[in-house]
Design an enzyme around this catalytic site. Structure first.
Site, PDB file in Angstrom:
ATOM      1  N   GLU A  35       0.826  -1.208   0.000  1.00  0.00           N
ATOM      2  CA  GLU A  35       0.000   0.000   0.000  1.00  0.00           C
ATOM      3  C   GLU A  35       0.860   1.258   0.000  1.00  0.00           C
ATOM      4  O   GLU A  35       0.492   2.268  -0.612  1.00  0.00           O
ATOM      5  CB  GLU A  35      -0.940  -0.025   1.211  1.00  0.00           C
TER       6      GLU A  35
ATOM      7  N   SER B 146      -6.092  34.505 -19.998  1.00  0.00           N
ATOM      8  CA  SER B 146      -6.931  34.824 -21.162  1.00  0.00           C
ATOM      9  C   SER B 146      -8.078  35.773 -20.852  1.00  0.00           C
ATOM     10  O   SER B 146      -8.660  36.355 -21.768  1.00  0.00           O
ATOM     11  CB  SER B 146      -7.501  33.527 -21.764  1.00  0.00           C
ATOM     12  N   PHE B 147      -8.423  35.955 -19.565  1.00  0.00           N
ATOM     13  CA  PHE B 147      -9.533  36.862 -19.247  1.00  0.00           C
ATOM     14  C   PHE B 147      -9.165  37.882 -18.168  1.00  0.00           C
ATOM     15  O   PHE B 147      -9.150  39.081 -18.427  1.00  0.00           O
ATOM     16  CB  PHE B 147     -10.772  36.078 -18.822  1.00  0.00           C
TER      17      PHE B 147
ATOM     18  N   ARG C 234      -8.919  43.130 -29.526  1.00  0.00           N
ATOM     19  CA  ARG C 234     -10.334  42.769 -29.472  1.00  0.00           C
ATOM     20  C   ARG C 234     -10.915  43.145 -28.117  1.00  0.00           C
ATOM     21  O   ARG C 234     -10.181  43.309 -27.137  1.00  0.00           O
ATOM     22  CB  ARG C 234     -10.517  41.263 -29.709  1.00  0.00           C
TER      23      ARG C 234
ATOM     24  N   ASP D 163     -17.908  37.900 -12.897  1.00  0.00           N
ATOM     25  CA  ASP D 163     -17.713  36.846 -13.888  1.00  0.00           C
ATOM     26  C   ASP D 163     -17.681  35.480 -13.230  1.00  0.00           C
ATOM     27  O   ASP D 163     -16.963  35.266 -12.245  1.00  0.00           O
ATOM     28  CB  ASP D 163     -16.411  37.076 -14.661  1.00  0.00           C
TER      29      ASP D 163
END
Length: 323
Positions: free
Chosen positions: A84, A164-165, A235, A259
């Site tokens: 184990e 990315s955000f 963008r 968000d």
């Protein structure tokens, strides 16, 4: 949320196991081997399941069996304890699996050259059981400050969401000092991104939670501002927000961005592959893994936010949120 710790021993050492559980129970949720085996399942299947659910493991190797080794009588631990230890060592890693070996216990030669936590039953010694447990507790506390890359994806998801955000929105609002609301250019005096992490995930992820949360709090849609006259306009990054009624119509606003990370839905899909559902109903093991992944996501995100001047002070993570 306490990490889960598996405790293994021979059946003769339940007193020692219970002593360790009592000593370490304030920092970890202990699962002794006596509670780890499921009815109508093989012992190996149950152990493999525990390796997936456990964050740490302690295996207690004691002088249980008198055997003859190359003409010499030695006291060895039970074979299943050593097995184990290898199983959990491979699953949790060398920093999270510990072998507590009683002084004088004859261990496999494979462990030669590895520092093993050898303990004595004499109280007050440098390697007494309680002092070894304190060392492991310290390692558990240190580990709680770190995020983990494992088979489940929360750390990678948090890094991707941040880059990315969260970081992108902060960079754009800091740079332009404007956002686009209903196609209108609005100046931002100050802003805060509130990351909403739900208490639990739906079977289809966070889509329904997000829709209901946005509706309840009457959030509006907006995006970061794009200057069409700039050649490198990039963008716009979409988000939901709210503005206090007293600010409506003002030239400058204090912006509250809220968000729910859509990427959290990936955790649900990963868990379905990791522990496939075989029955309809609540699976408490899956719920624990889900909680652990949400916790790790938030921990990773908090670390990233605090390490960057662009995001530090402009992002707040809210955990265990309900609608």
């Amino acid at each position: 949320m306490k990490p889960r710790l598996f405790l293994g021993s021979s059946s003769e050492q339940l007193t020692t196991l219970n002593e360790i559980q009592k000593l370490i129970g304030d920092v970890a949720e202990c699962v002794p081997w006596t509670n780890a085996f499921s009815l109508n399942k093989s012992g190996l299947d149950s152990l493999i399941k525990q390796t997936r659910l456990s964050d740490f493991a302690i295996l207690i190797a004691t002088k249980d069996d008198l055997t003859n080794h190359r003409g010499e009588e030695v006291m060895k631990p039970r074979d299943n304890v050593i097995f184990e230890f290898g199983l959990f060592f491979g699953a949790t890693g060398s920093e999270k699996c510990f072998l507590f070996a009683e002084e004088g216990a004859d261990l496999p030669s494979d462990l030669d050259g590895i520092t093993v936590a050898k303990f004595t039953r004499i109280s007050g010694q440098y390697n007494s059981l309680d002092k070894l447990v304190e060392t492991v507790k310290s390692k558990i506390s240190q580990s709680s400050q770190l995020s983990e890359l494992g088979l489940l994806p929360s750390t990678a998801l948090a890094i991707g969401y941040y880059n990315s955000f969260v970081k992108k929105v902060c960079e754009e609002v800091h740079r332009t000092q404007y956002v686009s609301i209903d196609s209108k250019k609005v100046k931002v005096r100050d802003f805060l991104i509130n990351v909403i992490i739900p208490e639990s995930l739906d079977d289809n992820g966070v889509a329904d939670f997000t829709m209901l949360y946005n509706r309840k709090h009457q959030l509006q849609k907006a995006s970061t501002y794009i200057d069409v006259e700039m050649s490198s306009q990039g963008r716009g990054y979409a988000f939901h927000f709210k503005v206090e009624p007293t600010q409506e119509g003002h030239e400058e606003i204090s912006l509250q961005i809220l968000d729910v990370p859509g990427t959290l839905s990936t955790i649900v899909e990963s868990l379905k592959l990791y522990i496939p559902a075989k029955e309809v109903g609540t699976d408490f093991d899956v719920e624990r893994l889900e909680k652990r992944e949400l916790f790790n996501f938030a921990k990773t995100l908090k670390y990233l936010v605090g390490k960057n001047s662009i995001t530090k002070g402009n992002v707040k993570i809210h955990t265990d949120v309900t609608i």
